[in-house]
Design an enzyme around this catalytic site. Sequence first.
Site, PDB file in Angstrom:
ATOM      1  CG  ASP A   1      -6.518  -3.905  -3.459  1.00  0.00           C
ATOM      2  OD1 ASP A   1      -7.131  -3.035  -3.282  1.00  0.00           O
ATOM      3  OD2 ASP A   1      -5.112  -3.833  -3.347  1.00  0.00           O
TER       4      ASP A   1
ATOM      5  CB  SER B   1      -0.910  -0.017   1.152  1.00  0.00           C
ATOM      6  OG  SER B   1      -1.860   1.026   1.163  1.00  0.00           O
TER       7      SER B   1
ATOM      8  CG  HIS C   1      -5.761  -2.168   0.081  1.00  0.00           C
ATOM      9  ND1 HIS C   1      -4.855  -2.047  -0.836  1.00  0.00           N
ATOM     10  CD2 HIS C   1      -5.170  -1.402   0.994  1.00  0.00           C
ATOM     11  CE1 HIS C   1      -3.781  -1.505  -0.445  1.00  0.00           C
ATOM     12  NE2 HIS C   1      -3.853  -0.852   0.507  1.00  0.00           N
TER      13      HIS C   1
END
Length: 399
Positions: A323, A158, A356
Amino acid sequence: MPHTFPADSVGLITPQTAHFAEALALDCGRSLTEYDLVYETYGTLNAEHSNAVLICHALSGDHHVAGYHEDAGTRKPGWWDNCIGPGKPIDTREFFVVCCNNLGGCKGSTGPTSINPDNRKPYGPDFPIVTVKDWVRSQARLADRLGIHTWAAVIGGSLGGMQAMQWTITFPERVRHALVIAAAPRLSAQNIAFNEVARQAILSDPDFHHGHYYDFGVVPRRGLMIARMLGHITYLSDEGMHAKFGRELREGRPNFNFDTEFEVESYLRHQGRAFVDRFDANTYLLITKTLDYFDPAADFDQDLAAAFHRAQARFLVVSFTSDWRFAPARSREIVQALVRAGREVSYAEIPSDSGHDAFLMPIPLYHDTLRGYLTRVAHEVNTPAVSAHASPEGHADAA
């Protein structure tokens, strides 16, 4: 009674603090005259100082990435403990692993909760907005302090993956490999919009006091809780939420009120309350802006390939099928830019219904992908005759 830890754990870990007295110029035009970085290390740095790995954390992460703290005992390991330790994908028998709490954080590194040396009060909203490039520069100073000139790998998921990319652009000669996981080359308008709604929830809380809530002995709990609940929804997938909660009612029937009736409502409120107890609202505002501003192509006429042309590292890019916050298409943008730049890159798209948050999960294929790649890195850094530089010919391998 002494603690007993799993055989593949790094065990009991004590955070360390590095103080920097030299000023750090920031992209916003301001500077920090002095600052602290709190960090943890796992494993042993080899004689050549060639086996160091930097872990970069995401928005709500910190330096405690593996092992256990004394006050938590065996109850709460680091946030990526399933991935770091002896025999794990990031194997501490092979690597010296470093993770620091980024500037602007609220877990010991200098940030809004720290004392401003100019007035001896908490910085609060006066703490400067920092960028990913600022973080990378501060991390480079920490590397210098630790005697590490070149990272065997910089790894992050991320926002951590964004830092890994920036490292290869800002300090190309200091990164052999970059593992970019569940990331994007920059935020979409939708992602910036989610961040703005979260910020407005905090800014509109009556207890926010324009960011000076420390002076009033309060916390903007409601705003921060809503911000976290919103963010948490985007970290999950529809499939995963349906499998975990469905439309289950806690009491089996509707009560026709606005109390917590659905299981998913209870879960989100729990996540929000727990977050308020461990995170600072000013830090949340700050780091969401850091996310918004990340755009390495902006310095290269919006040409991401030109930005990556500076890189010397080899890359592993990983995405997850469910995601939608940083969808696989965004990872493929990174891969395509790396290929155009002539960089060597492998790409893996991992099936998962965890959204995610999958980058934090011990998904077997994901861990096997990391382990396979990093086994080659470990061989490389422990075999001096093997070249540590990327191939001049760019291509993408499917992992």
